[in-house]
Write an enzyme that holds these catalytic residues in place. Sequence first.
Site, PDB file in Angstrom:
ATOM      1  N   ALA A 110      19.268  50.928   1.219  1.00  0.00           N
ATOM      2  CA  ALA A 110      18.775  50.173   2.402  1.00  0.00           C
ATOM      3  C   ALA A 110      17.422  49.464   1.989  1.00  0.00           C
ATOM      4  O   ALA A 110      17.142  49.592   0.592  1.00  0.00           O
ATOM      5  CB  ALA A 110      18.427  51.049   3.432  1.00  0.00           C
ATOM      6  N   ASN A 111      16.652  49.037   2.608  1.00  0.00           N
ATOM      7  CA  ASN A 111      15.217  48.489   2.512  1.00  0.00           C
ATOM      8  C   ASN A 111      14.444  48.975   3.571  1.00  0.00           C
ATOM      9  O   ASN A 111      14.772  49.293   4.556  1.00  0.00           O
ATOM     10  CB  ASN A 111      15.233  47.106   2.076  1.00  0.00           C
ATOM     11  CG  ASN A 111      15.986  46.082   3.285  1.00  0.00           C
ATOM     12  OD1 ASN A 111      14.973  46.204   4.224  1.00  0.00           O
ATOM     13  ND2 ASN A 111      16.957  45.581   3.132  1.00  0.00           N
ATOM     14  N   ARG A 112      13.051  48.556   3.334  1.00  0.00           N
ATOM     15  CA  ARG A 112      11.971  48.733   4.363  1.00  0.00           C
ATOM     16  C   ARG A 112      11.901  47.683   5.561  1.00  0.00           C
ATOM     17  O   ARG A 112      10.706  48.189   6.090  1.00  0.00           O
ATOM     18  CB  ARG A 112      10.524  49.106   3.607  1.00  0.00           C
ATOM     19  CG  ARG A 112      10.743  50.038   2.714  1.00  0.00           C
ATOM     20  CD  ARG A 112       9.405  50.465   2.067  1.00  0.00           C
ATOM     21  NE  ARG A 112       9.286  51.356   0.914  1.00  0.00           N
ATOM     22  CZ  ARG A 112       9.535  52.596   0.924  1.00  0.00           C
ATOM     23  NH1 ARG A 112       9.790  53.010   2.146  1.00  0.00           N
ATOM     24  NH2 ARG A 112       9.774  53.477  -0.176  1.00  0.00           N
TER      25      ARG A 112
END
Length: 226
Positions: free
Chosen positions: A33-35
């Site tokens: 995932a990412n932020r």
Amino acid sequence: GRASAPPGPLAGRHLLVTAGPTHEPIDPVRYIANRSSGRQGYAIAAALAALGARVTLVSGPVGLPDPPGVAVRRVETAREMLAACEVALPADAAVCAAAVADWRVAREAGHKLKKVPGQPPPPLPLALNPDILATLAAPGPRRPRLVVGFAAETEHVVEHAREKRARKGCDWIVANDVSGDVMGGEENTVHLVTEAGVEDWPRLHKSAVAERLASRIAAAMPPGMA
Ligand code: CTP
Ligand code: CA
């Protein structure tokens, strides 16, 4: 109430917005995932709806409520996001604000990966995800008339954005200076890169960036224009 409000400048238009991260499964319990918080894309969807547009928001996993008056399609992976965008077409304009994972795990394991005593960690080969913005911006009968992308950059912000605009074939790039801590934050410093040149916008709350972008989009497709 809504019924008595004048029709907004985007009345009769269908706007497609992508937002949030994507989650790319490794196995049934793990993902890449990412932020991205999704805040900027959700604010854009809300601002477009407030101008009278019918808005489809294709959203990766975020902890945000549906913006009022917006049809939200929730997805997890980049491939699901692309499929949901294609189902939502035709659209008069598209705004790709999602932080799409560039890569997915080449082969998702059907079972939870287990540690095996004495064995090295499992290799995790990656595969390239489809580029949703480039796909929507590709010439063809279903191309939205205005396609807007984002570019989050930490340096040479405008140069990278110009290059991305050309490479992806979109009309505008909202270049996002993420050298501070913007991801998940409340404010954004952006530059709008169009065919005509570059506009530097002041540091603004994400909702103000969204309102400004929505009114620029409305100005680019005046009522009565096909
Ligand atoms: N984008 C997309 N699908 C992808 C990757 C990016 O739709 N698979 C869109 C994003 O929503 C954004 C724009 O493309 O509007 C630019 O994303 P960005 O990550 O900055 O560009 P990349 O081409 O992925 O390049 P890099 O991450 O290497 O800078
Ligand atoms: Ca990327």
